[in-house]
Scaffold this motif. Structure first.
Motif, PDB file in Angstrom:
ATOM      1  N   GLN A 145       0.847  -1.165   0.313  1.00  0.00           N
ATOM      2  CA  GLN A 145       0.109  -0.150   0.004  1.00  0.00           C
ATOM      3  C   GLN A 145       0.871   1.207   0.016  1.00  0.00           C
ATOM      4  N   LYS A 146       2.114   1.222   0.202  1.00  0.00           N
ATOM      5  CA  LYS A 146       2.954   2.288   0.699  1.00  0.00           C
ATOM      6  C   LYS A 146       3.474   2.964  -0.880  1.00  0.00           C
ATOM      7  N   VAL A 147       3.128   2.270  -1.943  1.00  0.00           N
ATOM      8  CA  VAL A 147       3.802   2.620  -2.996  1.00  0.00           C
ATOM      9  C   VAL A 147       2.722   3.815  -3.885  1.00  0.00           C
ATOM     10  N   SER A 148       3.488   4.700  -4.402  1.00  0.00           N
ATOM     11  CA  SER A 148       2.772   5.604  -5.310  1.00  0.00           C
ATOM     12  C   SER A 148       3.800   6.059  -6.373  1.00  0.00           C
ATOM     13  N   ASP A 149       3.075   6.824  -7.384  1.00  0.00           N
ATOM     14  CA  ASP A 149       3.788   7.228  -8.528  1.00  0.00           C
ATOM     15  C   ASP A 149       4.448   6.630  -9.215  1.00  0.00           C
ATOM     16  N   VAL A 150       4.158   5.277  -9.793  1.00  0.00           N
ATOM     17  CA  VAL A 150       4.879   4.288 -10.476  1.00  0.00           C
ATOM     18  C   VAL A 150       4.910   4.833 -12.012  1.00  0.00           C
ATOM     19  N   ARG A 151       6.314   4.839 -12.425  1.00  0.00           N
ATOM     20  CA  ARG A 151       6.477   5.248 -13.828  1.00  0.00           C
ATOM     21  C   ARG A 151       7.129   4.282 -14.366  1.00  0.00           C
ATOM     22  N   ILE A 152       7.002   3.679 -15.641  1.00  0.00           N
ATOM     23  CA  ILE A 152       7.923   2.561 -16.212  1.00  0.00           C
ATOM     24  C   ILE A 152       8.520   3.023 -17.420  1.00  0.00           C
ATOM     25  N   MET A 199       9.732   9.825   3.017  1.00  0.00           N
ATOM     26  CA  MET A 199       9.523   9.445   1.607  1.00  0.00           C
ATOM     27  C   MET A 199      10.917   9.046   0.785  1.00  0.00           C
ATOM     28  N   PHE A 200      10.798   7.967   0.044  1.00  0.00           N
ATOM     29  CA  PHE A 200      11.884   7.293  -0.682  1.00  0.00           C
ATOM     30  C   PHE A 200      11.332   7.289  -2.037  1.00  0.00           C
ATOM     31  N   LYS A 201      12.383   7.230  -2.812  1.00  0.00           N
ATOM     32  CA  LYS A 201      12.184   7.142  -4.399  1.00  0.00           C
ATOM     33  C   LYS A 201      13.097   5.724  -4.626  1.00  0.00           C
ATOM     34  N   ALA A 202      12.493   4.891  -5.212  1.00  0.00           N
ATOM     35  CA  ALA A 202      13.155   3.495  -5.805  1.00  0.00           C
ATOM     36  C   ALA A 202      13.296   3.509  -7.146  1.00  0.00           C
ATOM     37  N   GLU A 203      14.615   3.199  -7.704  1.00  0.00           N
ATOM     38  CA  GLU A 203      14.803   2.859  -9.040  1.00  0.00           C
ATOM     39  C   GLU A 203      15.016   1.689  -9.487  1.00  0.00           C
ATOM     40  N   GLU A 233      10.386   3.625 -11.760  1.00  0.00           N
ATOM     41  CA  GLU A 233      10.445   4.492 -10.786  1.00  0.00           C
ATOM     42  C   GLU A 233       9.381   4.315  -9.800  1.00  0.00           C
ATOM     43  N   MET A 234       9.352   4.527  -8.597  1.00  0.00           N
ATOM     44  CA  MET A 234       8.175   4.681  -7.773  1.00  0.00           C
ATOM     45  C   MET A 234       8.606   5.341  -6.218  1.00  0.00           C
ATOM     46  N   MET A 235       7.789   5.828  -5.802  1.00  0.00           N
ATOM     47  CA  MET A 235       7.713   6.368  -4.469  1.00  0.00           C
ATOM     48  C   MET A 235       7.099   5.493  -3.210  1.00  0.00           C
ATOM     49  N   LEU A 236       7.878   5.631  -2.199  1.00  0.00           N
ATOM     50  CA  LEU A 236       7.437   4.599  -1.094  1.00  0.00           C
ATOM     51  C   LEU A 236       7.389   5.420   0.237  1.00  0.00           C
ATOM     52  N   GLU A 237       6.150   5.330   0.797  1.00  0.00           N
ATOM     53  CA  GLU A 237       6.052   6.068   2.041  1.00  0.00           C
ATOM     54  C   GLU A 237       6.597   5.293   3.187  1.00  0.00           C
ATOM     55  N   CYS A 238       7.753   4.932   3.413  1.00  0.00           N
ATOM     56  CA  CYS A 238       8.350   4.122   4.531  1.00  0.00           C
ATOM     57  C   CYS A 238       9.045   4.894   5.443  1.00  0.00           C
ATOM     58  N   GLU A 246      16.203   6.025  -2.583  1.00  0.00           N
ATOM     59  CA  GLU A 246      17.053   7.238  -2.154  1.00  0.00           C
ATOM     60  C   GLU A 246      16.013   7.927  -1.331  1.00  0.00           C
ATOM     61  N   ARG A 247      16.462   8.510  -0.227  1.00  0.00           N
ATOM     62  CA  ARG A 247      15.418   9.344   0.725  1.00  0.00           C
ATOM     63  C   ARG A 247      15.101  10.790  -0.223  1.00  0.00           C
ATOM     64  N   VAL A 248      14.131  11.028  -0.335  1.00  0.00           N
ATOM     65  CA  VAL A 248      13.737  12.216  -0.930  1.00  0.00           C
ATOM     66  C   VAL A 248      13.052  13.237   0.015  1.00  0.00           C
ATOM     67  N   SER A 249      12.391  12.832   1.184  1.00  0.00           N
ATOM     68  CA  SER A 249      12.081  13.830   1.994  1.00  0.00           C
ATOM     69  C   SER A 249      12.012  13.086   3.464  1.00  0.00           C
TER      70      SER A 249
END
Lengths: 83, 83
Positions: free
Chosen positions: A32-39, B1-5, B44-49, B80-83
């Motif tokens: 559930q913690k995933v957002s803004d998925v870009r491929i 908030m983290f960004k995953a690649e 690419e995605m954002m993760l609220e961890c 990568e931590r983004v905020s």
């Protein structure tokens, strides 16, 4: 011989239906913690060029002509001598 | 908030029909110096961890469960931590 690594991704302003679909699948799997998925795409290739400049020119031309759709996509690339 | 690649690519031993098709198209456009075209995905995605460790664990689990087919694909990722 040069190795090129090319990244093609949708422009920020363009909706990513594939990314939206992957996000909802991940949510349904409990992530559930995933957002803004870009491929996007990552391409690797070898180039039998005499210089880095020539290899870079070839990659740029390939991106402009075929690998990336300039209307909706951005591209970046790196070229590395391997032999 | 983290960004995953995340990068998902076919294992070296697996034939890449898409890569073969792209290579022959590039050749037909005059880019004869190209060989060994391999195509993969970049997500690419954002993760609220709450922590990097948690974000990395989530990404690994997503790759294992859904984003990569362990039989034919490899995956790597960066968080990568983004905020």
């Amino acid at each position: 011989m040069f190795k090129a690594e090319i990244f093609v991704s949708l422009k920020e302003s363009v909706l990513d239906p594939q990314g939206v679909a992957v996000k909802s699948s991940l949510h349904s799997l409990g992530f559930q913690k995933v957002s803004d998925v870009r491929i996007g795409k990552r391409l690797e290739m070898m180039l039998e060029c005499d210089s880095r400049e020539e290899a870079e020119k070839q990659v740029q031309a390939m991106c402009e002509k075929m690998l990336a759709n300039p209307t909706i996509e951005n591209y970046t690339f790196e070229v590395e001598r391997v032999s």
